[in-house]
Design a protein around this motif. Sequence first.
Motif: not given
Length: 347
Positions: A243, A247, A259, A262, A266
């Motif tokens: 992830c 991004t 983005s 993601t 993360t």
Amino acid sequence: MMANVIAWLLVVAIAAYACAGGTDYGAGFWDLLAGGAERGKRPRWLIDHAMAPVWEVNNVWLIFILVIMWTGFPAMFQAVFEALWLPIALAAVGQVLRGAGFALRKPTRRLAQQRVYGAMFAISSLLTPFFLGSVLGGIASGRVAVGTPASADAWANPTSLLAGLLAIAATAFLGAVFLCSDARRFGAEDLIDYFRLRAWIAFAALVILALVALPVTRDDARYVWDGLTGGLGLLMVILAAVCGLATVLLLARRFHGWSRYTSVATVALAVLAWGFAQRPYLLPTSLTVSQAAGASHSMRWLVIVSLVAVVLVGPALVLVYRLDTKGRLEELTDTDTSAAGMPGDNV
């Protein structure tokens, strides 16, 4: 069974606070590095308007975490606050100073006072996640147990220091990614590339710190290391890395809306990896979830109250975040726009 449900609610709440509150901490981090009054005018203008609608809302997750800890796992709550009271107190002071600085900076007209309040906000945005991360590092390293007295070693150890630095890097990453999207939303095209570069720098720092943490965790927090390098813990780490890379690529392709998701994934997956690595312990390797659980009737009521909160508060939080990302909570006025200025304007 019920204790395990509550324990995972605690992990999810920590992940939610790391993402929601972390985004605001990251904005404060970039506020600190924005430069002097003129150079940092545009970035700070964007940070003020991006944070204003929701910065107080994010503290709901912190309150939820504390309620779950002292109600569901009182032995853990006592052990953590007894052994780690100093970094927790410093983080709490940072929260207060950060909120005061942010709230008072914007309406203040005198430059000297703006600088004081801005410094309070920015420095606290750096120190607060560091101390919170050091608390998690102290727990993960196994230095906290029931009856452990307060000491510097409980939170100023290699794992804690790296956890604090990782927390700062993660919040800086989240803040920069969200500010890219906010720059587009507010029509500040000049700031999109500005924060996109900072998102890449923060991600690089995050990767470097994670690599440094590998040998440190292996030697200093062996139980958690074993959990992170195998099973579901390893799976969460891999997904978090995927992830994070997604991004970076989405930012490069200027898909700023995606983005955001993601980048949140993360950080959330990294927190979940820690949760899987540490199970069945709340305090490795001295206190399991079942040992720390409170009275059975308290646990039942905590589950009921948590479900009610999810039903009643959850949709409201989702709506607030959704309206904020759509720019419908606070519209810019002509006064705001003219006060911010544009690149190249004479001020």
